[in-house]
Design a protein around this motif. Structure first.
Motif, mmCIF file in Angstrom:
data_model
loop_
_atom_site.group_PDB
_atom_site.id
_atom_site.type_symbol
_atom_site.label_atom_id
_atom_site.label_comp_id
_atom_site.label_asym_id
_atom_site.label_seq_id
_atom_site.Cartn_x
_atom_site.Cartn_y
_atom_site.Cartn_z
ATOM 1 N N PHE A 155 1.090 -0.996 0.119
ATOM 2 C CA PHE A 155 -0.058 -0.246 -0.220
ATOM 3 C C PHE A 155 0.911 1.499 0.251
ATOM 4 O O PHE A 155 0.383 1.998 -0.188
ATOM 5 C CB PHE A 155 -1.318 -0.004 1.290
ATOM 6 C CG PHE A 155 -1.636 1.092 0.726
ATOM 7 C CD1 PHE A 155 -3.033 1.149 -0.334
ATOM 8 C CD2 PHE A 155 -2.041 2.580 1.473
ATOM 9 C CE1 PHE A 155 -3.731 1.570 -0.499
ATOM 10 C CE2 PHE A 155 -3.084 3.428 1.325
ATOM 11 C CZ PHE A 155 -3.550 2.493 -0.344
ATOM 12 N N GLU A 156 2.111 0.888 0.646
ATOM 13 C CA GLU A 156 2.861 2.358 0.496
ATOM 14 C C GLU A 156 3.216 2.771 -0.789
ATOM 15 O O GLU A 156 3.555 4.561 -1.099
ATOM 16 C CB GLU A 156 3.853 2.256 1.713
ATOM 17 C CG GLU A 156 3.384 2.000 3.349
ATOM 18 C CD GLU A 156 4.666 1.797 4.069
ATOM 19 O OE1 GLU A 156 5.821 1.288 3.671
ATOM 20 O OE2 GLU A 156 4.799 2.895 5.303
ATOM 21 N N MET A 157 3.749 1.606 -1.485
ATOM 22 C CA MET A 157 3.989 2.413 -2.850
ATOM 23 C C MET A 157 3.241 2.371 -3.833
ATOM 24 O O MET A 157 3.197 3.691 -4.525
ATOM 25 C CB MET A 157 4.589 0.389 -3.483
ATOM 26 C CG MET A 157 5.728 0.190 -2.912
ATOM 27 S SD MET A 157 6.704 -1.153 -3.529
ATOM 28 C CE MET A 157 7.350 -0.128 -4.411
ATOM 29 N N ASP B 47 9.546 9.857 4.012
ATOM 30 C CA ASP B 47 8.380 8.363 5.280
ATOM 31 C C ASP B 47 8.566 7.298 4.782
ATOM 32 O O ASP B 47 9.105 5.836 5.222
ATOM 33 C CB ASP B 47 7.434 9.304 6.110
ATOM 34 C CG ASP B 47 7.908 10.809 6.743
ATOM 35 O OD1 ASP B 47 9.321 11.138 7.002
ATOM 36 O OD2 ASP B 47 7.227 11.572 6.958
ATOM 37 N N GLU B 48 7.647 6.873 3.648
ATOM 38 C CA GLU B 48 7.034 6.221 3.230
ATOM 39 C C GLU B 48 8.123 5.688 2.701
ATOM 40 O O GLU B 48 7.881 4.507 2.750
ATOM 41 C CB GLU B 48 5.809 6.093 2.043
ATOM 42 C CG GLU B 48 4.782 6.845 2.837
ATOM 43 C CD GLU B 48 3.686 6.410 3.791
ATOM 44 O OE1 GLU B 48 4.141 5.663 4.846
ATOM 45 O OE2 GLU B 48 2.975 6.572 4.217
ATOM 46 N N CYS B 49 8.790 5.882 1.789
ATOM 47 C CA CYS B 49 9.664 5.229 1.605
ATOM 48 C C CYS B 49 10.879 4.425 2.206
ATOM 49 O O CYS B 49 11.162 2.929 2.362
ATOM 50 C CB CYS B 49 10.754 6.222 0.780
ATOM 51 S SG CYS B 49 11.897 5.385 -0.292
ATOM 52 N N ARG B 50 11.029 5.357 3.829
ATOM 53 C CA ARG B 50 12.050 4.633 4.812
ATOM 54 C C ARG B 50 11.228 3.722 5.543
ATOM 55 O O ARG B 50 12.156 2.303 6.374
ATOM 56 C CB ARG B 50 12.211 5.533 5.517
ATOM 57 C CG ARG B 50 13.522 6.451 5.059
ATOM 58 C CD ARG B 50 13.836 8.005 6.499
ATOM 59 N NE ARG B 50 12.815 7.952 7.618
ATOM 60 C CZ ARG B 50 12.304 9.486 6.848
ATOM 61 N NH1 ARG B 50 12.009 10.151 6.049
ATOM 62 N NH2 ARG B 50 11.144 9.577 8.147
ATOM 63 N N HIS B 51 9.202 3.737 5.617
ATOM 64 C CA HIS B 51 9.031 2.675 6.369
ATOM 65 C C HIS B 51 9.428 1.475 5.740
ATOM 66 O O HIS B 51 9.426 0.059 6.150
ATOM 67 C CB HIS B 51 7.380 3.157 6.624
ATOM 68 C CG HIS B 51 7.251 4.564 7.124
ATOM 69 N ND1 HIS B 51 5.967 5.087 7.386
ATOM 70 C CD2 HIS B 51 8.039 4.952 8.216
ATOM 71 C CE1 HIS B 51 6.626 6.265 8.326
ATOM 72 N NE2 HIS B 51 6.978 5.838 8.658
ATOM 73 N N SER B 52 8.887 1.354 3.950
ATOM 74 C CA SER B 52 8.573 -0.003 2.647
ATOM 75 C C SER B 52 9.779 -0.327 3.214
ATOM 76 O O SER B 52 10.305 -1.368 3.412
ATOM 77 C CB SER B 52 8.545 0.056 2.036
ATOM 78 O OG SER B 52 7.606 1.621 1.978
ATOM 79 N N ILE C 224 7.921 4.027 15.142
ATOM 80 C CA ILE C 224 8.320 4.761 14.558
ATOM 81 C C ILE C 224 7.163 5.063 13.462
ATOM 82 O O ILE C 224 6.694 6.525 13.426
ATOM 83 C CB ILE C 224 9.855 4.188 13.440
ATOM 84 C CG1 ILE C 224 10.480 4.426 14.596
ATOM 85 C CG2 ILE C 224 10.060 4.930 12.482
ATOM 86 C CD1 ILE C 224 12.070 3.522 13.482
ATOM 87 N N HIS C 225 6.526 4.202 12.981
ATOM 88 C CA HIS C 225 4.785 3.914 11.884
ATOM 89 C C HIS C 225 4.262 4.733 12.784
ATOM 90 O O HIS C 225 3.504 5.436 12.059
ATOM 91 C CB HIS C 225 5.059 2.936 11.596
ATOM 92 C CG HIS C 225 4.647 2.742 10.398
ATOM 93 N ND1 HIS C 225 3.195 2.639 10.207
ATOM 94 C CD2 HIS C 225 5.455 3.054 9.630
ATOM 95 C CE1 HIS C 225 2.910 2.208 8.111
ATOM 96 N NE2 HIS C 225 3.988 3.582 8.494
ATOM 97 N N VAL C 226 4.216 4.613 14.245
ATOM 98 C CA VAL C 226 2.894 5.330 14.597
ATOM 99 C C VAL C 226 3.119 6.749 14.824
ATOM 100 O O VAL C 226 2.228 7.839 14.056
ATOM 101 C CB VAL C 226 2.776 4.830 16.570
ATOM 102 C CG1 VAL C 226 1.836 5.908 17.221
ATOM 103 C CG2 VAL C 226 1.721 3.152 16.102
ATOM 104 N N GLU D 255 4.696 8.853 13.025
ATOM 105 C CA GLU D 255 5.136 9.516 11.123
ATOM 106 C C GLU D 255 4.018 9.120 10.797
ATOM 107 O O GLU D 255 3.969 10.297 10.166
ATOM 108 C CB GLU D 255 6.696 8.821 11.156
ATOM 109 C CG GLU D 255 7.623 8.892 11.555
ATOM 110 C CD GLU D 255 8.731 8.591 10.897
ATOM 111 O OE1 GLU D 255 10.312 9.093 11.127
ATOM 112 O OE2 GLU D 255 8.873 7.943 9.539
ATOM 113 N N GLU D 256 3.019 8.227 11.142
ATOM 114 C CA GLU D 256 2.032 7.672 10.844
ATOM 115 C C GLU D 256 0.759 9.123 10.904
ATOM 116 O O GLU D 256 -0.508 9.515 10.333
ATOM 117 C CB GLU D 256 1.444 6.993 10.756
ATOM 118 C CG GLU D 256 2.070 5.189 9.057
ATOM 119 C CD GLU D 256 2.571 6.400 8.189
ATOM 120 O OE1 GLU D 256 0.885 7.053 7.656
ATOM 121 O OE2 GLU D 256 3.121 5.817 7.583
ATOM 122 N N SER D 257 0.898 9.667 12.074
ATOM 123 C CA SER D 257 0.129 10.180 12.858
ATOM 124 C C SER D 257 -0.197 11.571 11.999
ATOM 125 O O SER D 257 -1.174 12.052 11.543
ATOM 126 C CB SER D 257 -0.135 10.700 14.350
ATOM 127 O OG SER D 257 0.666 11.001 14.591
HETATM 128 FE FE LIG Z 1 4.114 3.937 6.448
#
Ligand SMILES: [Fe+2]
Ligand SMILES: [Fe+2]
Length: 302
Positions: A88-90, A119-124, A195-197, A199-201
């Protein structure tokens, strides 16, 4: 003092929100390569996610499983959810990039959108590394879902695109708030969840603001169409969260496990309570129409 801005280049409400989000991102963002202890050995007694979040918790089958099987199952479940997160991040990165194409780069909206993509790129990468560390190969969504995702990322715009984004982020957020606090959960999962929580907020605030702005003053027909697209996106995301391959990986009979998971009243309750906030927001936006409501009920999000 008289403002030198004309109406067209005055800062809008959305930009105001984005400017605050940019400040917040500057104050607190993480580099998972540094923040996560990638060399730590995995404690064999710790779960991949809180047992309460397992799709089988509370079923007859769960009671028959050994502790090792439960641990193994939750590790496969968390990797399946992380893999769906990457998928989904992609989709999300492509939609946001497409949405910002040739927009004014001095806008804080533009700058925050690019911050979110970063952010999403780092998360993936973080989720991919976490699964590799757990020794579990990525789980891919079903074939039809992959193709629907391809269409969605190419065509969805405005509130439909941000609605899909918000659904995925909200559903994951509630689970990860529990994972990051779970004392019986692997530190690897707890840290990546924290980390995800955080940055995603910010992403969720941005998505909500984008949805509010873009749905305002639109026709009832447009709202109904967007409501349906968001609900279908929710269905695709939620139904692909836990791949049925996780059951065989834990040494279980797939057919029986799928059946018990599907009828698991405990898991339905977890989904409903975790979706309360999201449903209230979609309702405020006028995006819970009758057909959309029927889909959310089948997903146990309502
Ligand atoms: Fe994310
Ligand atoms: Fe996000």
């Amino acid at each position: 003092m008289t403002s030198t801005f004309t109406t067209s280049n005055a800062i809008s409400g959305a930009e105001d929100v984005s400017a605050r989000l940019l400040d917040s991102a500057a104050q607190l963002s993480y580099d998972p390569a540094q923040e996560v202890d990638w060399n730590e050995d995995l404690d064999p007694n710790l779960y991949g996610l809180n047992p309460q979040w397992s799709t089988l918790y509370g079923t007859k089958l769960w009671n028959e499983m050994t502790e090792e099987q439960r641990i193994l199952l939750t590790r496969h479940e968390v990797c399946s959810i992380m893999s769906t997160g990457i998928w989904f991040e992609m989709i999300l990165q492509q939609m946001v990039l497409r949405d910002q194409y040739c927009k004014d780069s001095s806008d804080s909206d533009f700058q925050f959108a690019l911050t979110e993509i970063a952010d999403e790129c780092r998360h993936s990468i973080m989720f991919a590394r976490a699964c590799t560390k757990m020794g579990i190969r990525s789980y891919l969504p079903r074939r039809t879902s992959r193709e629907l995702g391809r269409g969605f990322k190419a065509l969805a715009t405005a509130e439909a695109a941000y609605g899909g984004i918000l659904v995925a982020e909200e559903v994951l957020d509630v689970m990860q708030r529990d994972w990051m606090r779970g004392e019986n959960v692997l530190p690897l999962v707890r840290t990546t969840s924290k980390i995800h929580v955080v940055e995603e907020s910010r992403h969720m605030t941005f998505a909500r603001q984008q949805m509010r702005e873009r749905i305002q003053g639109k026709s009832a027909a447009r709202r109904k169409a967007s409501a349906l697209v968001v609900a279908i996106a929710a269905r695709i995301i939620v139904s692909n969260m836990v791949n049925k391959g996780v059951y065989a990986a834990a040494g279980l009979d797939t057919e029986r496990a799928v059946k018990e998971a599907k009828n698991n009243a405990h898991h339905h309750m977890m989904m409903r309570t975790s979706s309360e906030h999201l449903m209230a927001f979609l309702h405020d936006c006028g995006l819970v129409t009758k057909p959309a409501e029927a889909i959310y009920r089948r997903l146990h999000m309502l």
